[in-house]
Scaffold this motif. Structure first.
Motif, PDB file in Angstrom:
ATOM      1  N   CYS A  30      74.896 -52.075  63.691  1.00  8.93           N
ATOM      2  CA  CYS A  30      75.449 -51.949  62.332  1.00  8.93           C
ATOM      3  C   CYS A  30      74.642 -52.748  61.319  1.00  8.93           C
ATOM      4  CB  CYS A  30      76.909 -52.392  62.332  1.00  8.93           C
ATOM      5  SG  CYS A  30      78.005 -51.285  63.257  1.00  8.93           S
ATOM      6  N   SER A  31      74.241 -53.959  61.686  1.00  2.28           N
ATOM      7  CA  SER A  31      73.487 -54.812  60.752  1.00  2.28           C
ATOM      8  C   SER A  31      72.120 -54.212  60.446  1.00  2.28           C
ATOM      9  CB  SER A  31      73.301 -56.208  61.344  1.00  2.28           C
ATOM     10  OG  SER A  31      74.540 -56.773  61.695  1.00  2.28           O
ATOM     11  N   ALA A  32      71.391 -53.800  61.489  1.00  5.56           N
ATOM     12  CA  ALA A  32      70.026 -53.306  61.304  1.00  5.56           C
ATOM     13  C   ALA A  32      70.005 -51.981  60.555  1.00  5.56           C
ATOM     14  CB  ALA A  32      69.333 -53.168  62.663  1.00  5.56           C
ATOM     15  N   ILE A  33      70.889 -51.056  60.928  1.00  2.00           N
ATOM     16  CA  ILE A  33      70.907 -49.748  60.268  1.00  2.00           C
ATOM     17  C   ILE A  33      71.377 -49.888  58.817  1.00  2.00           C
ATOM     18  CG2 ILE A  33      71.939 -47.448  60.278  1.00  2.00           C
ATOM     19  CD1 ILE A  33      71.987 -47.561  63.297  1.00  2.00           C
ATOM     20  N   SER A 151      79.402 -46.214  66.135  1.00  2.00           N
ATOM     21  CA  SER A 151      79.272 -46.903  64.851  1.00  2.00           C
ATOM     22  C   SER A 151      79.567 -45.965  63.687  1.00  2.00           C
ATOM     23  CB  SER A 151      77.848 -47.460  64.717  1.00  2.00           C
ATOM     24  OG  SER A 151      76.947 -46.413  64.395  1.00  2.00           O
ATOM     25  N   PRO A 152      79.737 -46.521  62.479  1.00  2.00           N
ATOM     26  CA  PRO A 152      79.953 -45.685  61.283  1.00  2.00           C
ATOM     27  C   PRO A 152      78.734 -44.829  60.922  1.00  2.00           C
ATOM     28  CG  PRO A 152      80.579 -47.978  60.885  1.00  2.00           C
ATOM     29  CD  PRO A 152      79.840 -47.954  62.169  1.00  2.00           C
ATOM     30  N   PHE A 153      77.575 -45.097  61.569  1.00  2.00           N
ATOM     31  CA  PHE A 153      76.334 -44.402  61.216  1.00  2.00           C
ATOM     32  C   PHE A 153      76.015 -43.255  62.172  1.00  2.00           C
ATOM     33  CE2 PHE A 153      75.975 -48.920  60.065  1.00  2.00           C
ATOM     34  CZ  PHE A 153      75.843 -48.807  58.685  1.00  2.00           C
TER      35      PHE A 153
END
Length: 761
Positions: A30-33, A151-153
């Motif tokens: 989540c942080s990287a994307i 994840s949300p992505f």
């Protein structure tokens, strides 16, 4: 998550320790994307212009631009060149009177340098900034993609899985081969000759389009390749420039030639390395390769026979490189022959090139030729064919000049001298080199001349078997190239301690200001895990399993009594780690003779870790079944097959036991040289490395237990040295803060009983 985002934004190298079960993977994703999407949005809005490297005078860095241009090579050679090369081969065959024999041997011929070997420096696709995620195994890479789906992505991210042919190839003819090297050789030969039916422009384009529009892991990619008859191995490389995330194993990331071969450009991208406690070892193993005198001798015989057979049909450039390669084999062979039995020497790359008298040969050009011409594989194929023939005498061919002079039976009085040719007799026993002797030499040379690597070569002769082995003295020299190219590098793992050892091995060339350290506490409560140091056994024998006590029978016997008491106290599964396979075998045989083994097996089914990888999965399956039926105990080995990457959650491991402190072999030439090097830079640095290598292995072993927030387990250290600060301080904080040392076994046993009751075992 904020720390990861900040590290990327500030172009730092981040080291993140997060125990298993704390949500490490999802936090990284989540942080990287999120950062990648924010970065692209800012660039599109014009609030952040892409950086361009400049020289001090403000001009564009033409060297960097040229490097990028050279990097973007087309992966498929022009069909016209391939056709022309084949025509030239056929013309050579038609001009030779022994065309039938030559036609059968055409597969072993080297193509002309001016056609097949020319580099294509044409522009490829624009390589967008992305996230590179590397881990140790393919299963861990697939698990990472599964986490992205949570994840949300999940609907807005594209992934290209880069892996070996063994993992991605779908051609049945190649897939059936037993080793990766054979698969690589077969694939290259197919593409050099008639081409692979799965590697078509339409198929690669189809798979690339799918990857750029649908989230796919390794299994999805292989399935799509099978269903649509397209190559996942090359298709993933086709999609790589434009996807958001690339997942790949360590070796394809840390070896520059592998990155170039795969089309990987780290420039301004984010590199995430999971299970990063493995990274230094993974880098070292990639640059650790040896070659024996037997292999050099066999390679020379095969190449010399090949030259005798085909010299009249090789163009001058090919013949020149073949002669250079023969000179290299002779030089290295002579150098090894000078090594006395039981002697061991450590030299630099420059010294070995001088000793072998190879400093006048451009090994970079020679290796480039070997890679593009596939000469090692062609020589192996020729040698295999000769070896399978009942008896073959390779005789010198009449060269073109001699044919001209003897035409029409009119022989002129000219003296034509031919080089004496070796006799190849199939009855003579030839050493078995599965890879091919010349292939082994090629691999050795590729590592030997790695630019920028801090390499050393060990030359020794034990029992009359001379060999030389390359090893990497300083992994930081390789890691520096990755960190220089990437925008940010993130190292994550459940146990990243000892930090100083990690810094010495990987960040020696990185300023402290560029490093960012972050430690996450475990999510379990104190009642879910207790760590105990057992200083003594049931009969009060002091536990110090070091070299000085290797013959202390009373201490070993007391360990047997302790294990019997532990398996009677702790239910379900117990995993015991010994320092080596040798130590495990010694204790197993001693327990068997002393009757302790039978007492253990009266309570739990005993399993032993196999040395062969193929035996691990069946063993773990049987172990799990036995845990559920009557309980089980597993004798495992530090650094073995089950010490990393295996999930012993819940009842599979209610106690993990460390026997002794598994220090590496202090007599190892590699260890001694690394320690001396660090001691010269910082007093005590060598001892810190020695202890750090040991405790890194210990932390991985004990990390097999406590795999999620509701899990619970005992961690037992059977050696008094674990109570000493120099050892204890290298344990992860979540273990160290819960560690209690017991000088009396009965008191420790009561503690174990109370722990089991509290957790309702």
């Amino acid at each position: 998550m904020k720390a990861i985002y900040t590290a990327i934004e500030d172009r730092k190298i981040g080291i993140f320790e997060s125990p298993t079960g704390t949500g490490k993977s999802l936090s990284i994703i989540c942080s990287a994307i999120k950062w990648l999407k924010d970065h692209r949005n800012r660039a599109e809005l014009g609030t952040q212009q892409p950086k361009v490297d400049k020289e001090e005078d403000g001009e564009l860095d033409w060297l960097e631009i040229e490097k990028v241009k050279k990097f973007r090579k087309k992966r498929k050679r022009d069909d016209t060149d391939d056709v022309n090369a084949e025509i030239r081969k056929l013309m050579k065959l038609s001009q030779n009177p022994e065309s039938k024999e030559n036609e059968a041997e055409a597969e072993f011929l080297l193509a002309d340098l001016d056609s097949d070997y020319d580099d294509d420096d044409g522009e490829g696709q624009e390589f967008v900034e992305k996230i590179f995620y590397a881990s140790r195994t393919h299963s861990q890479l697939s698990q990472f993609v599964k986490e992205i789906r949570k994840s949300p992505f999940k609907d807005s991210v594209t992934v290209a899985p880069i892996a070996s042919r063994a993992t991605l190839c779908v051609n049945p003819k190649v897939k059936k081969l037993s080793t990766v090297s054979q698969m690589n050789e077969s694939c290259k030969q197919l593409n050099k000759n008639q081409g692979c039916e799965f590697k078509t422009k339409k198929g690669l384009s189809l798979l690339s389009h799918r990857m750029n529009n649908t989230l796919m892991d390794i299994e999805d990619t292989v399935k799509f390749g099978n269903e649509n008859k397209c190559c996942p191995f090359y298709g993933a490389r086709e999609a790589l420039p434009t996807v958001d995330v690339c997942v790949l194993p360590y070796n394809l990331l840390v070896v520059p030639s592998a990155r170039e071969s795969c089309g990987i450009n780290l420039k301004n991208s984010v590199v995430i390395i999971d299970e990063a406690h493995n990274l230094a070892g993974a880098i070292e193993s990639c640059y650790s390769v040896g070659v024996t005198l037997n292999a050099l001798t066999e390679a020379y015989k095969q190449l010399n026979a090949y030259k005798a057979k085909f010299s009249a049909r090789l163009n001058p450039e090919n013949l020149m490189f073949v002669k250079q390669l023969l000179a290299v084999l002779i030089g290295l062979g002579k150098d090894l022959k000078r090594v006395n039995n039981s002697e061991q020497k450590i030299v630099t790359v420059r010294e070995i090139l001088n000793d072998a008298k190879l400093d006048n040969i451009n090994l970079f050009e020679l290796l480039k030729y070997m890679t593009k011409s596939l000469i090692a594989h062609k020589v192996k194929g020729f040698a295999d064919k000769v070896a399978n023939t009942p008896k073959v005498i390779v005789k010198p061919k009449e060269n073109a000049l001699k044919e001209m002079l003897t035409k029409n039976g009119k022989k002129k009085n000219y003296k034509i001298e031919a080089e004496p040719e070796p006799e190849i007799d199939a009855k003579k026993k030839i050493p078995n080199f599965q890879l091919g002797a010349l292939v082994q030499v090629e691999i050795f040379l590729a590592v030997l001349i790695t630019p920028g690597a801090d390499l050393r070569i060990i030359k020794n002769a034990n029992d009359g078997k001379a060999q030389m082995k390359v090893f990497l003295l300083n992994p930081a020299s390789i890691f520096a190239e990755i960190s220089k190219d990437a925008r940010s590098v993130l190292l994550a793992g459940g146990t990243m301690k000892p930090y100083q050892t990690l810094k010495d091995q990987l960040f020696a060339e990185v300023s402290s200001e560029k490093l960012s350290w972050f430690n996450c506490e475990h999510v379990i409560s104190d009642s879910q895990m207790n760590a105990l140091v057992l200083q003594r056994g049931p009969t009060n024998e002091r536990f110090i399993f070091n070299h000085s006590n290797k013959d202390n029978f009373a201490m070993k016997q007391d360990l047997g009594r302790a294990l019997v008491d532990i398996v009677q106290t702790v239910p379900s599964g117990v995993v015991v780690f010994f320092a080596s396979y040798k130590q495990e075998t010694m204790f197993y045989e001693m327990f068997k003779k002393s009757g302790f083994l039978q007492q253990i097996e009266n309570v739990k089914t005993l399993f032993r870790e196999p040395k062969e990888t193929a035996g691990v999965a069946p063993l773990l399956e049987k172990y799990e079944m036995s845990v559920r039926v009557r309980g089980a105990i597993l004798f495992a080995v530090v650094g073995g097959k089950v010490s990393e990457g295996i999930n012993f959650s819940d009842g599979l491991c209610r106690a993990v036991i460390m026997i002794g402190v598994p220090y590496p072999d202090i007599k190892s030439a590699e260890i001694k040289l690394r320690m001396d090097t660090l001691n010269s830079k910082r007093p005590g640095g060598g001892q810190m490395l020695y202890t750090g290598l040991c405790m890194r292995a210990v932390n991985q072993c004990v990390g097999r237990a406590i795999r999620h927030r509701d899990d619970s387990s005992l961690i037992l250290f059977c050696d008094v040295r674990y109570s000493e600060p120099r050892v204890r301080d290298h344990l992860p904080d979540w273990i160290k803060t819960r560690l209690t040392s017991y000088d009396n076994f009965d008191t420790a046993k009561k503690h174990m009983i109370d722990f089991c009751k509290k957790n309702n075992y």
